[in-house]
Design a protein around this motif. Structure first.
Motif, PDB file in Angstrom:
ATOM      1  N   ALA A 177      41.787 -11.451   6.231  1.00 29.72           N
ATOM      2  CA  ALA A 177      41.967 -10.216   5.453  1.00 29.72           C
ATOM      3  C   ALA A 177      40.811  -9.949   4.501  1.00 29.72           C
ATOM      4  CB  ALA A 177      43.279 -10.280   4.669  1.00 29.72           C
ATOM      5  N   LYS A 178      40.018 -10.970   4.209  1.00 33.42           N
ATOM      6  CA  LYS A 178      38.897 -10.798   3.271  1.00 33.42           C
ATOM      7  C   LYS A 178      37.626 -10.312   3.965  1.00 33.42           C
ATOM      8  CE  LYS A 178      40.625 -14.386   0.159  1.00 33.42           C
ATOM      9  NZ  LYS A 178      40.385 -15.748  -0.375  1.00 33.42           N
ATOM     10  N   GLY A 179      37.604 -10.320   5.314  1.00 35.29           N
ATOM     11  CA  GLY A 179      36.469  -9.753   6.024  1.00 35.29           C
ATOM     12  C   GLY A 179      35.599 -10.762   6.732  1.00 35.29           C
ATOM     13  N   ALA A 180      34.513 -10.247   7.315  1.00 32.90           N
ATOM     14  CA  ALA A 180      33.675 -11.029   8.221  1.00 32.90           C
ATOM     15  C   ALA A 180      32.989 -12.211   7.544  1.00 32.90           C
ATOM     16  CB  ALA A 180      32.638 -10.122   8.878  1.00 32.90           C
ATOM     17  N   ASP A 181      32.448 -12.021   6.350  1.00 39.31           N
ATOM     18  CA  ASP A 181      31.703 -13.105   5.706  1.00 39.31           C
ATOM     19  C   ASP A 181      32.587 -14.313   5.403  1.00 39.31           C
ATOM     20  OD1 ASP A 181      29.330 -11.732   5.893  1.00 39.31           O
ATOM     21  OD2 ASP A 181      29.471 -10.871   3.875  1.00 39.31           O
ATOM     22  N   PRO A 182      33.773 -14.124   4.792  1.00 36.36           N
ATOM     23  CA  PRO A 182      34.650 -15.291   4.593  1.00 36.36           C
ATOM     24  C   PRO A 182      35.093 -15.937   5.918  1.00 36.36           C
ATOM     25  CG  PRO A 182      35.301 -13.512   3.130  1.00 36.36           C
ATOM     26  CD  PRO A 182      34.289 -12.937   4.071  1.00 36.36           C
ATOM     27  N   ILE A 183      35.239 -15.127   6.978  1.00 40.58           N
ATOM     28  CA  ILE A 183      35.587 -15.703   8.284  1.00 40.58           C
ATOM     29  C   ILE A 183      34.463 -16.614   8.753  1.00 40.58           C
ATOM     30  CG2 ILE A 183      36.017 -15.203  10.720  1.00 40.58           C
ATOM     31  CD1 ILE A 183      37.320 -12.561   9.802  1.00 40.58           C
ATOM     32  N   ALA A 198      39.580 -22.435  17.627  1.00 42.72           N
ATOM     33  CA  ALA A 198      40.373 -22.025  16.464  1.00 42.72           C
ATOM     34  C   ALA A 198      41.163 -20.764  16.774  1.00 42.72           C
ATOM     35  CB  ALA A 198      39.482 -21.791  15.252  1.00 42.72           C
ATOM     36  N   ILE A 199      42.489 -20.848  16.626  1.00 41.26           N
ATOM     37  CA  ILE A 199      43.324 -19.655  16.686  1.00 41.26           C
ATOM     38  C   ILE A 199      42.995 -18.802  15.472  1.00 41.26           C
ATOM     39  CG2 ILE A 199      45.687 -18.783  16.644  1.00 41.26           C
ATOM     40  CD1 ILE A 199      45.001 -20.247  19.223  1.00 41.26           C
ATOM     41  N   ALA A 200      42.862 -17.486  15.678  1.00 42.30           N
ATOM     42  CA  ALA A 200      42.564 -16.569  14.576  1.00 42.30           C
ATOM     43  C   ALA A 200      43.738 -15.622  14.363  1.00 42.30           C
ATOM     44  CB  ALA A 200      41.293 -15.779  14.849  1.00 42.30           C
ATOM     45  N   ASP A 201      44.266 -15.605  13.144  1.00 41.61           N
ATOM     46  CA  ASP A 201      45.316 -14.646  12.790  1.00 41.61           C
ATOM     47  C   ASP A 201      44.768 -13.228  12.822  1.00 41.61           C
ATOM     48  OD1 ASP A 201      47.217 -16.590  12.382  1.00 41.61           O
ATOM     49  OD2 ASP A 201      47.218 -16.467  10.192  1.00 41.61           O
ATOM     50  N   ALA A 202      45.623 -12.260  13.163  1.00 38.97           N
ATOM     51  CA  ALA A 202      45.253 -10.838  13.122  1.00 38.97           C
ATOM     52  C   ALA A 202      46.524 -10.011  13.213  1.00 38.97           C
ATOM     53  CB  ALA A 202      44.303 -10.478  14.257  1.00 38.97           C
TER      54      ALA A 202
END
Length: 425
Positions: A177-183, A198-202
């Motif tokens: 939810a914080k965006g690309a850079d924190p991901i 890694a499973i990614a929540d969305a």
């Protein structure tokens, strides 16, 4: 000679068109091939999607096919690769998502990728690693009754870990939810922890765009079609892609049409019920097929009799779960599925020879059988009919009459999808 930017490997035919639909919406000129093209074949497109029939194949066979597709896509000059599977993560504890992802990472000499089957537009969301279909967990969605890949565990971290030798982690929604850079920061942390998948929540399209942006430098991305929403923009930003506003344009095709349904999903059952309220339909009985009755002949005769009056017919094997269980108990799961696939493929081939030029097909396995029976080698991707389902047209020699197809995953589409698809085709 131009090179493709994105090379995609899909584990079934409807999943391939679903992914291609997303890429076309992002302005990428996209071609879908049916199987791996012959060595030396070159395709001019921004993205190429190789459609395999590997979802329910033995894991070793699925890996072999996927690596063959990867090798061909690398020969096309692709810089990034995408492994597409179903938004309901259709698989078993033996595979095939984990084994294929491991093999692709090994072949590319990479040590990390994400796994994100989320498709919010179609009600598939992931939160804390759990996959939801609409408002219910995957294990309560009807997928627990799937005849080939029953999904009884909604936690994708657990599901994937049972399939793979790699360590599986989670990119939590609080980070997404914080965006690309924190991901990206979280990806680096997971790598340090030895995580390879890694499973990614969305839970929204905004999350998919963020994940897509964060995956810009990953050579391999895996997921459903939803994550592809964010990939075209990466190529635009790098000045590798000029947006193509006519990427979805297709020429008009005239001719007779037919609807073929082999899926046992809830969505397809509802679509079959809706059609049968007011339009002609013919049911394929697997038990009658097993007895050697001339069901295929009867179905073709039924269709041709209605063509004379200008009507389109539905030929279906779709049944409620309780009826399917009875058939599978008598015939076995594999034989029951193969009987239906072979029958629908034979019907499709005979109807094409009788002048049918438009096919609406429900079910991934059914679509694979039908497309192969029609000897379609590749598809041009057109406008969206419903989320995840575009109109397509066969690409062949100049003297071959093209065929219009709508290949629908069993779980996709509104209740009136069949009629809607025929209007678009």
């Amino acid at each position: 000679m131009a090179h493709a930017l994105l090379g995609c490997i899909a584990d079934d035919f409807t999943g391939a068109t679903d992914l291609a639909n997303m890429l076309v919406r992002g302005g990428m000129r996209t071609v879908q091939t049916i199987g791996v093209p012959a060595e030396g074949t070159h395709i001019e497109a921004d993205a190429i999607v190789v459609a395999l029939k590997s979802r329910t194949a033995p894991p070793a066979e699925a890996v072999r096919q996927s690596l063959e597709a990867l090798a061909w896509l690398r020969s096309q000059g692709c810089g990034q690769f995408y492994f597409k599977y179903c938004s309901t993560f259709d698989s078993t504890d033996k595979g095939n998502i984990g084994p294929v992802a491991d093999a692709l990472l090994d072949a590319l000499e990479e040590n990390f990728t994400i796994a994100c089957p989320a498709f919010p537009e179609n009600g598939r969301t992931i939160y804390r690693g759990n996959l939801f279909v609409g408002d219910v967990l995957l294990s309560e969605s009807g997928m627990e009754n799937h005849p080939l890949t029953p999904m009884t565990d909604p936690n994708l971290v657990r599901v994937l870990q049972r399939q793979t030798r790699s360590k599986v982690g989670l990119i939590h929604y609080n980070t997404v939810a914080k965006g690309a850079d924190p991901i990206r920061v979280r990806i680096d942390e997971l790598k340090e922890e030895g995580v390879r998948l890694a499973i990614a929540d969305a839970v929204s399209d905004a999350d998919l765009y963020a994940l897509g942006k964060a995956c810009r430098h990953l050579r391999l991305v895996t997921g459903g079609s939803g994550i592809a929403l964010g990939l075209p923009q990466n190529f635009h930003s790098a000045d590798l892609l000029v947006y193509s506003g006519d990427a979805a344009d297709l020429p008009k095709i005239d001719g007779k049409a037919v609807v073929l349904a082999g899926s046992a999903s809830r969505a397809t059952n509802a679509q079959v019920t809706e059609w049968r309220l007011s339009r002609p339909s013919f049911r394929l009985d697997p038990l009658a097929l097993a007895r050697g009755e001339a069901i295929v002949d009867s179905a073709v005769e039924f269709a041709e009799s209605h063509f004379k009056g200008g009507e389109t017919v539905l030929i279906y094997a779709t049944s409620p779960p309780e009826e399917i269980r009875v058939v599978q108990k008598e015939l076995g799961v594999t034989k029951a599925g193969q009987l239906v696939e072979h029958a629908l493929a034979s019907i499709a081939r005979r109807l094409r020879d009788a002048g049918v030029r438009k096919f609406v097909v429900a079910g991934g396995e059914t679509s694979g059988a039908v497309v192969q029976a029609l000897d379609v080698q590749s598809l041009r991707i057109g406008p969206q009919i419903d989320p995840g389902v575009p109109a397509t047209q066969s690409i062949g020699a100049s003297d071959e009459a093209p065929i219009a197809l709508a290949l629908k995953s069993g779980n996709f589409g509104t209740t009136d999808f069949f009629a809607k698809a025929l209007r678009v085709l």
